[in-house]
Design a protein around this motif. Sequence first.
Motif, short mmCIF file in Angstrom:
data_model
loop_
_atom_site.label_atom_id
_atom_site.label_comp_id
_atom_site.label_asym_id
_atom_site.label_seq_id
_atom_site.Cartn_x
_atom_site.Cartn_y
_atom_site.Cartn_z
N GLU A 84 0.87 -1.26 0.03
CA GLU A 84 0.03 -0.14 -0.02
C GLU A 84 1.00 1.31 0.11
N SER A 85 0.25 2.33 -0.60
CA SER A 85 1.00 3.54 -0.67
C SER A 85 1.03 4.05 0.92
N GLU A 86 2.00 4.99 1.27
CA GLU A 86 2.19 5.33 2.69
C GLU A 86 1.78 6.74 2.71
N VAL A 87 1.53 7.44 1.46
CA VAL A 87 1.29 8.81 1.24
C VAL A 87 0.07 9.02 0.40
N ASN A 88 -0.63 10.32 0.45
CA ASN A 88 -1.30 10.75 -0.77
C ASN A 88 -0.51 11.29 -1.80
N GLY A 89 -0.66 11.33 -3.06
CA GLY A 89 -0.03 11.94 -4.05
C GLY A 89 0.10 11.47 -5.40
N GLU A 90 0.88 11.66 -6.11
CA GLU A 90 0.83 11.21 -7.54
C GLU A 90 2.03 10.36 -7.88
N ILE A 91 1.98 9.16 -8.61
CA ILE A 91 2.95 8.29 -8.84
C ILE A 91 3.62 8.97 -10.07
N VAL A 92 5.07 9.32 -9.85
CA VAL A 92 5.84 9.87 -10.79
C VAL A 92 6.44 8.98 -11.74
N GLU A 93 7.12 7.80 -10.92
CA GLU A 93 7.84 6.71 -11.76
C GLU A 93 7.61 5.31 -11.10
N VAL A 94 7.39 4.40 -12.06
CA VAL A 94 7.41 2.92 -11.43
C VAL A 94 8.72 2.43 -11.69
N LEU A 95 9.54 2.19 -10.44
CA LEU A 95 11.02 1.73 -10.78
C LEU A 95 11.17 0.32 -10.88
N ALA A 96 10.04 -0.69 -10.74
CA ALA A 96 10.30 -2.25 -10.95
C ALA A 96 9.48 -2.52 -12.20
N GLU A 97 9.97 -3.57 -12.65
CA GLU A 97 9.30 -4.13 -13.90
C GLU A 97 8.51 -5.50 -13.15
N ASN A 98 7.33 -5.58 -13.97
CA ASN A 98 6.42 -6.65 -13.49
C ASN A 98 7.15 -7.98 -13.91
N GLY A 99 7.06 -8.80 -12.54
CA GLY A 99 7.76 -10.07 -12.52
C GLY A 99 9.23 -10.07 -12.23
N GLN A 100 9.81 -8.95 -11.90
CA GLN A 100 11.05 -8.71 -11.34
C GLN A 100 11.21 -9.07 -9.80
N LEU A 101 12.54 -9.73 -9.62
CA LEU A 101 12.76 -9.83 -8.24
C LEU A 101 13.28 -8.73 -7.65
N VAL A 102 12.76 -8.36 -6.52
CA VAL A 102 12.98 -7.14 -5.62
C VAL A 102 13.72 -7.50 -4.13
N GLU A 103 14.22 -6.58 -3.82
CA GLU A 103 15.05 -6.71 -2.37
C GLU A 103 14.18 -6.02 -1.51
N TYR A 104 14.45 -6.34 -0.19
CA TYR A 104 14.02 -5.58 0.84
C TYR A 104 14.68 -4.10 0.83
N GLY A 105 13.62 -3.38 1.16
CA GLY A 105 14.14 -1.92 1.04
C GLY A 105 14.45 -1.28 -0.27
N GLN A 106 14.22 -1.82 -1.25
CA GLN A 106 14.38 -1.56 -2.79
C GLN A 106 13.24 -0.49 -3.24
N PRO A 107 13.31 0.68 -3.74
CA PRO A 107 12.46 1.29 -4.10
C PRO A 107 11.46 1.01 -5.44
N LEU A 108 10.29 1.07 -4.96
CA LEU A 108 9.60 0.24 -6.16
C LEU A 108 8.83 1.57 -6.98
N PHE A 109 8.50 2.82 -6.26
CA PHE A 109 7.60 3.83 -6.84
C PHE A 109 8.17 5.19 -6.30
N LEU A 110 8.18 5.97 -7.09
CA LEU A 110 8.42 7.58 -6.68
C LEU A 110 7.14 8.08 -6.76
N VAL A 111 6.77 8.94 -5.59
CA VAL A 111 5.49 9.53 -5.46
C VAL A 111 5.77 11.15 -5.03
N LYS A 112 4.94 11.92 -5.66
CA LYS A 112 5.07 13.13 -5.31
C LYS A 112 3.99 13.35 -4.40
#
Length: 166
Positions: free
Chosen positions: A136-164
């Motif tokens: 879930e999003s922790e803030v109200n805002g607008e998605i600026v960029e999606v940093l992960a690709e669908n099906g990608q393995l992600v790590e703990y603490g890895q940024p997934l989205f940038l939100v304004k």
Amino acid sequence: MLKIQEIRELIKLIDKSSINEFKYENDGAKIVLKKNGSGESQLAESHAQPAAVQSVPALQPQASVPVVQQQDAMPAAEQKEKVQDETLHKIVSPMVGTFYSASAPDQPAYVKAGDKVSKDSIVCIIEAMKLFNEIESEVNGEIVEVLAENGQLVEYGQPLFLVKSE
């Protein structure tokens, strides 16, 4: 062998402590946790039977050569983008797993760049150990960029989205 949750707890405890290095060996399995200069932990895991090793991509493998970042060598455009990124809120992965942008392959993505999100709205799913966890999003805002690709393995603490944030 330690469970992934036990390894996470060890990482948290070591990060909060003054310990710089932790080694654990049991039944041919070996785990080494080290803090580097920036306070980030590193993990190296080895096992007598490499095919049976469950990798833990949440942390970088232990390296014998230190990694040095030189911010001055970055082009001006990249420095400007980095400064802009610091003003944006990052939604990070709370676990190691596989990133999915939608609830099913035939469904539209939860969010994409330009979409408005509210606090606690679902932005993606992370699959870990056959469990699908809604992020879930922790803030109200607008998605600026999606940093992960669908099906990608992600790590703990890895940024997934940038939100304004608003």
